[in-house]
Design an enzyme around this catalytic site. Structure first.
Site, PDB file in Angstrom:
ATOM      1  N   GLU A 305      52.345  14.731  20.742  1.00 13.34           N
ATOM      2  CA  GLU A 305      52.764  13.349  21.022  1.00 13.34           C
ATOM      3  C   GLU A 305      52.569  12.453  19.802  1.00 13.34           C
ATOM      4  OE1 GLU A 305      50.936  11.853  24.596  1.00 13.34           O
ATOM      5  OE2 GLU A 305      52.238  13.073  25.865  1.00 13.34           O
ATOM      6  N   GLU A 397      55.560  18.467  28.661  1.00  8.07           N
ATOM      7  CA  GLU A 397      54.392  17.967  29.393  1.00  8.07           C
ATOM      8  C   GLU A 397      54.825  16.817  30.281  1.00  8.07           C
ATOM      9  OE1 GLU A 397      50.723  16.896  27.108  1.00  8.07           O
ATOM     10  OE2 GLU A 397      50.668  15.154  28.463  1.00  8.07           O
TER      11      GLU A 397
HETATM   12  C1  IDC Z   1      44.298  13.637  28.729  1.00  8.22           C
HETATM   13  C2  IDC Z   1      43.431  14.458  29.641  1.00  8.22           C
HETATM   14  C3  IDC Z   1      42.037  13.856  29.698  1.00  8.22           C
HETATM   15  C4  IDC Z   1      41.519  13.721  28.284  1.00  8.22           C
HETATM   16  C5  IDC Z   1      42.501  12.895  27.451  1.00  8.22           C
HETATM   17  C6  IDC Z   1      42.066  12.730  26.014  1.00  8.22           C
HETATM   18  O1  IDC Z   1      44.022  14.540  30.914  1.00  8.22           O
HETATM   19  O2  IDC Z   1      41.185  14.674  30.478  1.00  8.22           O
HETATM   20  O3  IDC Z   1      40.281  13.071  28.331  1.00  8.22           O
HETATM   21  O4  IDC Z   1      43.741  13.542  27.456  1.00  8.22           O
HETATM   22  O5  IDC Z   1      42.244  13.870  25.309  1.00  8.22           O
HETATM   23  C7  IDC Z   1      49.079  12.835  27.347  1.00  8.22           C
HETATM   24  C8  IDC Z   1      48.453  13.795  26.426  1.00  8.22           C
HETATM   25  C9  IDC Z   1      47.330  14.518  27.109  1.00  8.22           C
HETATM   26  C10 IDC Z   1      46.562  13.594  28.045  1.00  8.22           C
HETATM   27  C11 IDC Z   1      47.509  13.192  29.145  1.00  8.22           C
HETATM   28  C12 IDC Z   1      46.852  12.319  30.239  1.00  8.22           C
HETATM   29  O6  IDC Z   1      49.369  14.722  25.882  1.00  8.22           O
HETATM   30  O7  IDC Z   1      46.475  15.015  26.105  1.00  8.22           O
HETATM   31  O8  IDC Z   1      45.528  14.323  28.610  1.00  8.22           O
HETATM   32  N1  IDC Z   1      48.633  12.496  28.561  1.00  8.22           N
HETATM   33  O9  IDC Z   1      46.351  11.132  29.689  1.00  8.22           O
HETATM   34  N2  IDC Z   1      50.162  12.111  27.107  1.00  8.22           N
HETATM   35  C13 IDC Z   1      50.377  11.294  28.127  1.00  8.22           C
HETATM   36  C14 IDC Z   1      49.401  11.521  29.086  1.00  8.22           C
END
Ligand code: IDC
Length: 479
Positions: A305, A397
């Site tokens: 991302e 994702e």
């Molecule tokens: C989130 C995880 C969470 C973690 C956070 C930080 O669910 O447990 O603490 O990342 O690393 C994304 C990202 C993905 C995120 C997810 C939800 O690719 O890493 O995971 N998210 O926030 N993009 C949009 C949402």
């Protein structure tokens, strides 16, 4: 309301006849080196819109059987630029283009045809070439050579066909995938949709990925795809490159054993500029692409991302990482993240035009789109649908919940999203196949410390929702 202009269609069939073999020619050749009859016919169809076009080309061999071919042609105007091709390796120099066969479509029996194509941009004028060559012979052919009387019967080799599947897993059926047009296509050249799950960060949830959980994913969920999410920061890859590379390799092997596709996600997130991790990406992708070069089920996602960074920077990053993968694994699909957390720019006030007008200079690539159903709704859906008509999209994702990864499943928005992805045959991986204590996780907290992953009693609302969606039959086309 102003309507979008209708795409215009042009079709050009180059037909006629050529006889490349004369009796006089054979007389002066050694008997052991009979000259091959050559001839070809090309159908070139374009579908254009303002500034861009898709060319669909059918190449027919009218001469003796050939093993490997190069199609040559010249764009009539100077403005055409080939941006993304499929089913051949393309090179453009000025207005001259060559398309070289790939291993699966290089053999063409007499009378056999194969289809290739590409997307391009143009500044106006007519993007349609008028003359083609196949292995150097001008394609004027509509009939087979007539000038010699064959002393042996004409070849009876049937046109090459793709053999039927030898198993029932997604990989056994679909084999090596490739991008065709804006679609993900299987070895039969037919568009397919892969449906599967993403791991959570391997640094935190390694306990969730074992034989029992992956068996459940493949045999109970009937998933096609495992996304292996390797964070780079946040105690991920940068802390132990060799260790994380090994973990990814092991999970790719586990997916392979089960006949699932494996999507290797270089999970950059913070910082959002992929260039921060360029050297790590080069090292990592050199290692994993060498390790999995001979597999037919591996897809590479070069940056998760990107955020706070321009599309041209992302493109520049991708154009440095892709050749490293291609050097080892030339036919694998590579997926490139988009601006604004892979929102095609929408989350940063942009849109997909920047990608459509300035695509990554590489073939067989797709672009990532991410959404979280409770946060991202109609305007995101509209942008994905608009982009997906022009460039190959893959939802590497998404969540059924909010973008924080938490909260309740938004059933109405998730349904609308899933129906859109199914209708457009856009592949997806859901965040996450883990027991994280957050709404997006499929398993209830603590599941990964038990031994059971099948059925619904271990699932959260999101897990239950996704298992129901993923379990429905794929109906992959095989002819
Ligand atoms: C989130 C995880 C969470 C973690 C956070 C930080 O669910 O447990 O603490 O990342 O690393 C994304 C990202 C993905 C995120 C997810 C939800 O690719 O890493 O995971 N998210 O926030 N993009 C949009 C949402």
């Amino acid at each position: 309301m102003k309507r979008a202009p209708r795409p215009s269609r042009r079709q050009l069939v180059v037909a006629g006849a050529v006889g490349a073999l004369t009796l006089g020619a054979t007389a002066i050749l050694p008997a052991t080196n009979a000259m091959a009859a050559t001839g070809c016919a090309v159908t070139y169809t374009t579908n254009s819109w303002s500034g861009g076009f898709t060319a669909s080309i059918s190449v027919k061999n009218l001469g003796d059987p050939i093993n490997g071919w190069t199609l040559g042609f010249t764009f009539p105007d100077q403005g055409q630029k080939l941006t993304q091709g499929w089913s051949a390796t393309y090179q453009q120099s000025g207005s001259a283009v060559t398309a070289q066969s790939l291993s699966y479509n290089g053999s063409l029996a007499t009378g056999a045809a194969t289809s290739i194509g590409f997307n391009g941009t143009f500044t106006g004028g007519n993007p349609t070439p008028t003359s083609f060559t196949l292995n150097g012979t001008v394609c004027t052919g509509g009939t087979t050579p007539t000038t010699s009387t064959p002393t042996t019967p004409p070849p009876t080799t049937p046109p090459p066909t793709t053999p039927p599947p030898t198993g029932t897993t997604p990989v056994a059926i679909n084999g090596q995938l490739r991008v065709c047009g804006v679609n993900l296509c299987n070895r039969y050249g037919k568009p397919i949709q892969l449906r599967g799950m993403s791991t959570h960060g391997l640094q935190w949830f390694a306990q969730c990925y074992n034989d029992a959980s992956l068996d459940a994913l493949s045999k109970d969920w009937l998933a096609d795809l495992l996304r292996v999410s390797m964070y780079v920061q946040e105690d991920g890859y940068e802390t132990d490159p060799a260790g994380f590379t090994n973990r990814v390799n092991t999970l790719v092997d586990e997916a392979t054993e089960r006949g699932m596709y494996a999507l290797i996600d270089f999970h950059t997130l913070t910082p959002g500029d992929p260039m921060f991790n360029l050297e790590r990406a080069k090292t990592f992708f050199a290692a994993v692409s060498a390790r999995h070069a001979n597999k037919n089920n591996v897809i590479y996602e070069v940056t998760n991302e990107p955020n706070g960074v321009s599309w041209s920077t992302i493109k520049n990053y991708a154009e440095q990482v892709i050749p490293i993968i291609r050097a080892n694994d030339p036919d694998a699909i590579v997926i490139v993240g988009t601006r604004g957390w892979s929102s095609l720019g929408v989350s940063e006030g942009g849109n997909s035009t920047e990608v459509i007008n300035n695509p990554v200079n590489a073939s067989n690539i797709m672009y990532a789109f991410h959404f979280y159903a409770a946060s991202h709704k109609d305007n995101y859906r509209a942008e994905l649908e608009r982009a997906a008509a022009r460039i190959p999209m893959f939802v590497t994702e998404f969540g059924t919940v909010t973008y924080t990864g938490g909260g309740a499943v938004d059933v109405a928005s998730s349904n609308t999203w899933m129906d859109l992805l199914d209708r457009l045959k856009i592949s997806y991986a859901n965040w996450t196949f883990s027991d994280a204590d957050e709404g997006s996780a499929a398993f209830r907290p603590g599941t990964c410390y038990g031994g059971t992953y099948t059925g619904t009693s271990v699932l959260t609302d999101s897990g239950n929702y996704m298992r129901n969606r993923i379990r429905t039959p794929d109906n992959f086309p095989t002819s």
